[in-house]
Design an enzyme around this catalytic site. Sequence first.
Site, short mmCIF file in Angstrom:
data_model
loop_
_atom_site.label_atom_id
_atom_site.label_comp_id
_atom_site.label_asym_id
_atom_site.label_seq_id
_atom_site.Cartn_x
_atom_site.Cartn_y
_atom_site.Cartn_z
N CYS A 1 -10.33 6.72 -2.13
CA CYS A 1 -9.32 6.60 -1.06
C CYS A 1 -8.97 7.94 -0.42
CB CYS A 1 -8.06 5.93 -1.60
SG CYS A 1 -8.40 4.28 -2.20
N ASN B 1 -7.12 -2.77 2.55
CA ASN B 1 -7.36 -1.38 2.16
C ASN B 1 -8.87 -1.11 2.31
OD1 ASN B 1 -7.92 0.96 0.72
ND2 ASN B 1 -6.53 0.49 -0.96
N HIS C 1 -3.03 6.78 4.11
CA HIS C 1 -4.08 5.87 3.64
C HIS C 1 -3.45 4.50 3.43
CE1 HIS C 1 -6.86 3.76 1.20
NE2 HIS C 1 -6.15 3.88 0.11
O1 UT7 Z 1 -5.97 2.59 -2.51
C1 UT7 Z 1 -5.92 3.09 -3.80
C2 UT7 Z 1 -4.58 3.05 -4.35
N1 UT7 Z 1 -4.21 1.70 -4.64
C3 UT7 Z 1 -2.94 1.40 -4.70
O2 UT7 Z 1 -2.10 2.22 -4.45
C4 UT7 Z 1 -2.56 0.00 -5.14
C5 UT7 Z 1 -1.33 0.08 -5.99
N2 UT7 Z 1 -0.92 -1.18 -6.58
C6 UT7 Z 1 -0.50 -2.25 -5.86
O3 UT7 Z 1 -0.53 -2.22 -4.65
C7 UT7 Z 1 0.08 -3.44 -6.60
O4 UT7 Z 1 0.19 -3.11 -7.97
C8 UT7 Z 1 -0.77 -4.72 -6.46
C9 UT7 Z 1 -0.63 -5.26 -5.05
C10 UT7 Z 1 -2.21 -4.44 -6.77
C11 UT7 Z 1 -0.28 -5.80 -7.42
O5 UT7 Z 1 1.08 -6.07 -7.20
P1 UT7 Z 1 2.09 -6.10 -8.43
O6 UT7 Z 1 3.39 -6.42 -7.87
O7 UT7 Z 1 1.98 -4.79 -9.15
O8 UT7 Z 1 1.57 -7.28 -9.28
P2 UT7 Z 1 1.06 -7.30 -10.81
O9 UT7 Z 1 -0.28 -6.68 -10.92
O10 UT7 Z 1 2.14 -6.77 -11.69
O11 UT7 Z 1 0.93 -8.85 -11.07
C12 UT7 Z 1 2.08 -9.72 -11.06
C13 UT7 Z 1 1.63 -11.14 -11.26
C14 UT7 Z 1 0.72 -11.33 -12.45
O12 UT7 Z 1 1.00 -12.60 -13.02
P3 UT7 Z 1 1.92 -12.72 -14.31
O13 UT7 Z 1 1.24 -11.93 -15.37
O14 UT7 Z 1 3.25 -12.15 -13.92
O15 UT7 Z 1 1.94 -14.18 -14.56
C15 UT7 Z 1 -0.67 -11.37 -11.84
O16 UT7 Z 1 -1.58 -12.09 -12.62
O17 UT7 Z 1 0.86 -11.57 -10.12
C16 UT7 Z 1 -0.40 -12.09 -10.55
N3 UT7 Z 1 -1.38 -11.78 -9.51
C17 UT7 Z 1 -1.59 -12.58 -8.46
N4 UT7 Z 1 -1.03 -13.76 -8.10
C18 UT7 Z 1 -1.47 -14.31 -6.95
C19 UT7 Z 1 -2.19 -10.69 -9.40
N5 UT7 Z 1 -2.93 -10.78 -8.29
C20 UT7 Z 1 -2.58 -11.96 -7.69
C21 UT7 Z 1 -2.99 -12.58 -6.51
N6 UT7 Z 1 -2.41 -13.76 -6.18
N7 UT7 Z 1 -3.92 -12.04 -5.68
#
Ligand code: UT7
Length: 335
Positions: free
Chosen positions: A114, A292, A262
């Site tokens: 990135c 992204n 980014h």
């Molecule tokens: O470009 C490089 C740098 N990248 C970044 O900066 C990305 C940084 N991270 C993020 O943007 C966020 O962490 C994400 C968007 C990737 C994820 O969001 P989050 O709020 O951190 O969600 P999480 O990973 O903590 O997941 C929460 C819940 C989980 O379910 P449980 O365990 O609470 O039941 C996941 O399994 O959401 C679930 N989940 C989804 N649900 C529906 C994960 N992905 C999805 C999805 N659709 N696509």
Amino acid sequence: MYNSKITGLGYYVPENVVTNNDLSKVMDTSDEWIQERTGIKERRHVSTEEDTTTSMGVTAAKIAIERAGIDKDDIDFIVFATLSPDYYFPGPGVLVQRDLGIKTVGALDVRNQCSGFVYGISVADQYIKSGMYKNVLVIGSEVHSRGLDMTTRGRGVSVIFGDGAGAAVLSREEDNSKGVLSTHLHSEGQHAEELSLIAPGMGKRWVTDIIEDNDPNDESYFPYMNGQFVFKNAVVRFSEVIMEGLQKNGLKPTDINMLVPHQANLRISQFVQKKFGLSGEQVYNNIMKYGNTTAASIPIALTEAWEAGKVKEDDVVVLAAFGSGFTWGSVIIKW
Ligand code: UT7
């Protein structure tokens, strides 16, 4: 001593639009979840064999070269940033040299995910500042969609990334008060595996074993991201590296005319915007349309902002990136 200046910008995205609802048909996800957590509404995925990381980079580069008002043979050096090269080797830099029919100038591939475009700009800037080169072509391009796990198992990563390419021509600027004022680069390899694609690296496995295993459940072929950990680090590092760049040039956050972060997550951009007290007009976001696009995200966003007349002569323009490595960086520009 010279400065470097961005004299031409271009971008290309594949035609095929993939909405959140399209994704919800192949994995357990929803438009609501994706928009709420990331701001993304749709992204582009390549749909024809003609679109590759190199070909999209070439298309973006042609536009940038034309807008720079130079001939391809005026390009002295090529820098290509990607995490999704057409081939494991050689990298796409030489393919661009070939496909654009540029004479045998040097071609460098940057592997900083990135932050790749920011690192690429820094390389180009230093070559121009040293007097070694006059015109450097910097490209960021990605085809993510062919490498994503499009099942529910991969949803935490797959819904975020999109395909596209952007390019910039940096040229010698004799007025030292204009152009790229400074660049700031960092890394923290301690967290290398927190956002990574382990295969087909030569780290611990023999390629003959991989072929023999032929295991469809081998997750190491898909990108892995510890989302929350990456998010927490991103907001801190974005803020630090923007401030570092401003301080180096005696600038305050209020001096920023346009911040092009980014496009990792709209929530990250909004956090940074709030932290620096910037208005919506001072930050350019397009993650809603493209997701992204890693190394391509800044040049696509910067080109769109420039095309819309949001980046003008004498503006203070700040580019900032954070991602896998971890690597992060910023570029401070007087346009
Ligand atoms: O470009 C490089 C740098 N990248 C970044 O900066 C990305 C940084 N991270 C993020 O943007 C966020 O962490 C994400 C968007 C990737 C994820 O969001 P989050 O709020 O951190 O969600 P999480 O990973 O903590 O997941 C929460 C819940 C989980 O379910 P449980 O365990 O609470 O039941 C996941 O399994 O959401 C679930 N989940 C989804 N649900 C529906 C994960 N992905 C999805 C999805 N659709 N696509």
